[in-house]
Design a protein around this motif. Structure first.
Motif, short mmCIF file in Angstrom:
data_model
loop_
_atom_site.label_atom_id
_atom_site.label_comp_id
_atom_site.label_asym_id
_atom_site.label_seq_id
_atom_site.Cartn_x
_atom_site.Cartn_y
_atom_site.Cartn_z
N THR A 55 0.81 -1.21 0.00
CA THR A 55 0.00 0.00 0.00
C THR A 55 0.84 1.27 0.00
N VAL A 77 -1.33 -0.77 -4.39
CA VAL A 77 -2.45 0.16 -4.26
C VAL A 77 -2.58 1.08 -5.48
N ALA A 100 -6.97 2.38 -1.03
CA ALA A 100 -7.22 1.09 -0.38
C ALA A 100 -8.55 0.48 -0.82
N HIS A 120 0.20 -8.59 3.79
CA HIS A 120 0.23 -7.13 3.65
C HIS A 120 1.49 -6.62 4.33
N LEU A 130 -8.34 -1.50 5.09
CA LEU A 130 -8.11 -2.54 4.10
C LEU A 130 -8.28 -3.93 4.69
#
Length: 258
Positions: A55, A77, A100, A120, A130
């Motif tokens: 992200t 992302v 997100a 993640h 998220l």
């Protein structure tokens, strides 16, 4: 046009080079510094994961530092994070639309919960929902912290003076946390009244909402949360909204280097 760049130093230098090519002068004064950290149990997590979610560009750099594997399947992302992953040597990348929510949509449309968990790689401070969104869709998300983004604290005196005197007519803000740190520092300095002469360029509505506590001349929001869209806002920014000077000087840093 002189533009204040508030991103952490790696991203700030890349942005400053882009601004210079457009004929602007970047003044770099990061509000956060990134410290990468070892990622516990990473190889086991990667072996289990059907996809690694990133992200931020810092997440991509953290992953690259923590493992030699470049065969991983990634989902980023947005384009900027994908570019950072490509520069680090990753090639199997799905790219979401820039935030997100779009990344959650990509996962919902492209992957199946029964195919395994999602990893993640993120910072120690996570904004957004998220993990919660993906959990509601049936996915298992294993989040691992790969870096800390620590607040630097004070703006360098030359930057504070430039803002107070209206010599930095544009400020670029890329995250709600950066905007909050910036507002706190301006309040501490007591120079908020000067911002009637300054434009804010914000990556997203969430950034603009956080930045709205100052009396900006204009609070401009990118059409999409991407670097290109931020650069496109420059046509609307500045004291005269005029074309940049092609003879602008190279990027400057207000932070000590080395």
């Amino acid at each position: 046009m002189r533009i204040l760049v508030t991103r952490p130093i790696d991203d700030a230098q890349t942005l400053a080079e882009q601004l210079h090519r457009l004929g602007h002068q970047a003044v770099i004064a990061p509000l956060m510094t990134v410290r990468y950290r070892p990622i516990p149990d990473l190889e086991r997590v990667l072996d289990r994961a059907q996809r690694v979610l990133l992200t931020s560009a810092n997440g991509a750099r953290a992953l690259a530092r923590a493992t030699d594997r470049r065969d991983l399947k990634l989902a980023t992302v947005g384009r900027a994070t994908a570019e950072a992953a490509k520069r680090a040597g990753f090639t199997r990348i799905d790219v979401a639309g820039g935030d997100a929510d779009r990344l959650a949509e990509l996962c919902a449309n492209s992957y199946k919960p029964e195919d395994g968990p999602l990893a993640h790689i993120a910072g120690s401070v996570v904004t957004g929902r998220l993990g919660e969104q993906l959990g509601a869709l049936g996915f298992t998300v294993e989040r691992r912290v790969g870096y800390d983004a620590a607040a630097i604290g004070e703006l360098p005196p030359p930057v504070a003076e430039g803002l107070a005197q209206g010599q930095l007519p544009v400020v670029m803000l890329f995250s709600p946390r950066t905007a909050r740190l910036f507002l706190d520092e301006i309040e501490r300095l007591g120079i908020g009244a000067s911002f009637c002469r300054i434009d804010a360029l914000c990556l997203s509505p969430a950034v603009a909402e956080m930045a709205a506590g100052l009396p900006w001349r204009r609070l401009l929001v990118a059409a999409e949360p991407a670097g290109d869209a931020m650069l496109a806002l420059l046509d609307q920014a500045g004291p005269n909204s005029q074309a940049p000077n092609p003879q602008a000087t190279p990027p400057q840093s207000a932070m000590p280097q080395g």
